[in-house]
Design a protein around this motif. Structure first.
Motif, PDB file in Angstrom:
ATOM      1  N   ASN A 175       0.777  -1.146   0.012  1.00 44.15           N
ATOM      2  CA  ASN A 175      -0.027  -0.176   0.046  1.00 44.15           C
ATOM      3  C   ASN A 175       0.842   1.344   0.027  1.00 44.15           C
ATOM      4  O   ASN A 175       0.725   2.118  -0.587  1.00 44.15           O
ATOM      5  N   GLY A 222       6.894   8.671  -6.739  1.00 47.88           N
ATOM      6  CA  GLY A 222       7.728   8.983  -7.695  1.00 47.88           C
ATOM      7  C   GLY A 222       9.198   8.513  -7.611  1.00 47.88           C
ATOM      8  O   GLY A 222       9.371   7.676  -6.578  1.00 47.88           O
ATOM      9  N   PRO A 223      10.037   8.954  -8.127  1.00 50.57           N
ATOM     10  CA  PRO A 223      11.445   8.682  -7.816  1.00 50.57           C
ATOM     11  C   PRO A 223      11.802   9.119  -6.434  1.00 50.57           C
ATOM     12  O   PRO A 223      11.361  10.123  -6.010  1.00 50.57           O
ATOM     13  N   HIS A 224      12.452   8.268  -5.902  1.00 48.21           N
ATOM     14  CA  HIS A 224      12.876   8.409  -4.272  1.00 48.21           C
ATOM     15  C   HIS A 224      14.223   8.459  -4.007  1.00 48.21           C
ATOM     16  O   HIS A 224      14.980   7.727  -4.552  1.00 48.21           O
ATOM     17  N   TYR A 225      14.689   9.407  -3.394  1.00 50.29           N
ATOM     18  CA  TYR A 225      16.337   9.336  -2.914  1.00 50.29           C
ATOM     19  C   TYR A 225      16.736   8.084  -2.229  1.00 50.29           C
ATOM     20  O   TYR A 225      15.732   7.561  -1.660  1.00 50.29           O
ATOM     21  N   ASP A 274      20.636   6.863  -2.641  1.00 51.27           N
ATOM     22  CA  ASP A 274      21.988   7.094  -2.175  1.00 51.27           C
ATOM     23  C   ASP A 274      22.623   8.352  -3.076  1.00 51.27           C
ATOM     24  O   ASP A 274      22.190   8.543  -4.142  1.00 51.27           O
ATOM     25  N   LEU A 303      23.841  10.069  -8.116  1.00 49.57           N
ATOM     26  CA  LEU A 303      22.863  10.053  -7.377  1.00 49.57           C
ATOM     27  C   LEU A 303      21.755   8.954  -7.814  1.00 49.57           C
ATOM     28  O   LEU A 303      21.365   8.804  -8.825  1.00 49.57           O
ATOM     29  N   LEU A 361      18.297   7.091  -7.539  1.00 48.03           N
ATOM     30  CA  LEU A 361      16.948   7.220  -7.192  1.00 48.03           C
ATOM     31  C   LEU A 361      16.296   5.856  -7.242  1.00 48.03           C
ATOM     32  O   LEU A 361      16.594   5.383  -8.490  1.00 48.03           O
ATOM     33  N   GLN A 416      21.899   8.898 -11.810  1.00 50.47           N
ATOM     34  CA  GLN A 416      21.981   9.993 -12.571  1.00 50.47           C
ATOM     35  C   GLN A 416      23.291  10.552 -12.093  1.00 50.47           C
ATOM     36  O   GLN A 416      23.815  10.623 -11.024  1.00 50.47           O
TER      37      GLN A 416
END
Lengths: 200, 202
Positions: free
Chosen positions: B114, B120-123, B125, B151, B153, B162
């Motif tokens: 759930n 969306g994209p989540h941090y 490392d 980065l 994600l 990225q």
């Protein structure tokens, strides 16, 4: 650093005072420094003289070439004027004029040359906002804060012929943002330490 | 709180209320298998022939069971609330014990699914390295400091990378801005709003 003979020969046109008045030369040099430092030309080269403009164009091309080459090799203005005097036999006052322009435009041309190359997307700014999730279709519990971060990046785009701006969006929880900030601060500390060591 | 189900949902579950405990336990197992491995037509048809009903009825019953679980999890029903809700649906106490056990074991799994919902994209490392560009084709002698970053994600369970870079001035700006965001989330205003929203019963 070697400058080809043909450029030296074209530069010798500078000694032709009757053809290249101080006024024309000033315009040529201004054009040269502007073209190399900001991609703009103030004057139209072919309209500088009523006569045949071949020599003007030859001189202009060589001026562009030597200015760029000398800056590219980080040569001082003394070295530049030395080259003009000894290797091209340019008259002293003309060489001084060129030296003056070289010195004035050195830094801006250097900046321009530094920016040429392959670079990764460069972060130039950041936007952030804090959200608090109150309710969702699958989850009744409220949750937060959630940080929405948007990194503004610039990268040279060859089709646009200029920087292309893109945003990289992601979200993170407080703990994750703390982790990110900690890592960035660590990098900042590292840079500052290096800068301080260098100054001492 | 008691949860109320749609009528067709109730109908789908009716099949189970009339069955002995063993069948209810089997259905819990089927539903659990469905959650982990997706639908298995073979198991459904075996169950259908055993109970002498069509495959559709079995399927609806399994879906109904899972939907019951999802709704219970969405509202975070306590054990007592879940029991009351199940008993009102017409299940016997023994059947309810089985369903409660099922709810208890699957709660954390459903919760995980759930909360994955709308993201969306989540941090994930960040790795960085400090570089100095010494020369390039167009500028032979230079000392250009650059910070290169990776980065990572996470979107769903996929991690994308990225590769970015920045200069020390922008790095400082970035770090300060994000720290500012962090401090802002701990400000009196933010905490006040969070407390108010947290206490809100919707």
């Amino acid at each position: 650093m070697d400058i080809e003979e043909k450029h030296k020969n074209y530069l010798k046109l500078l000694n032709k005072n009757e053809k290249f008045s101080d006024e024309i030369l000033d315009k040529l040099l201004e054009n040269c420094s502007k073209a190399l430092s900001s991609h703009t030309e103030v004057y139209d080269i072919s309209s500088l003289s009523q006569d045949d403009t071949t020599e003007i164009k030859q001189l202009y091309a060589s001026l562009l070439y030597v200015f760029a080459q000398f800056v590219r090799n980080s040569q001082s203005s003394e070295e530049f004027s030395n080259f003009l005097l000894t290797e091209c036999d340019i008259e002293k006052d003309r060489a001084q004029l060129l030296e003056k322009y070289y010195e004035e435009s050195y830094n801006s041309i250097r900046m321009q040359l530094l920016n040429i190359g392959n670079y990764l997307p460069h972060i130039t700014d950041v936007r952030w906002k804090i959200d608090y999730m109150v309710k969702s279709s699958t989850w009744d519990q409220s949750e937060g804060p959630i940080f929405r971060v948007s990194l503004k990046t610039e990268k040279f785009d060859s089709t646009l012929k200029g920087p292309k701006i893109e945003f990289i969006e992601f979200s993170c929880t407080g703990q994750e943002l703390q982790d990110l900030v900690y890592k960035l601060k660590d990098a900042v500390r590292h840079c500052q330490k290096l800068a301080n060591n260098h100054n001492h | 709180m008691l949860i109320s189900l749609r009528n067709d949902h109730k109908e789908h579950l009716q099949l189970l209320t009339a069955q002995p405990e063993q069948v209810v336990a089997d259905f819990c197992k089927l539903a659990s298998d469905f959650l982990e491995n997706g639908p298995t037509a073979k198991l459904f048809s075996t169950a259908a022939s055993k109970l002498d009903v069509t495959v559709d009825v079995i399927e609806n019953c399994i879906y109904g069971l899972i939907n019951l679980l999802l709704i219970a999890c969405k509202h975070q029903l306590s054990e007592a609330d879940f029991r009351d809700s199940v008993l009102t649906l017409g299940f016997s106490e023994n059947q309810e014990t089985l369903l409660s056990k099922f709810y208890d074991t699957k709660k954390s799994l459903i919760h995980k699914i759930n909360t994955k919902g709308l993201t969306g994209p989540h941090y994930h490392d960040l790795q960085w390295r400090f570089e100095v560009q010494l020369a390039s084709r167009s500028m032979l002698q230079q000392v250009t400091p650059l910070i290169t970053m990776d980065l990572a994600l996470k979107t769903g369970s996929e991690i994308s990378h990225q590769i970015l870079q920045t200069d020390p001035t922008n790095l400082l700006h970035l770090a300060n801005e994000l720290e500012h965001a962090l401090n802002q989330s701990r400000s009196r205003h933010s905490r006040k709003v969070q407390r108010a929203l947290g206490n809100l019963q919707i």
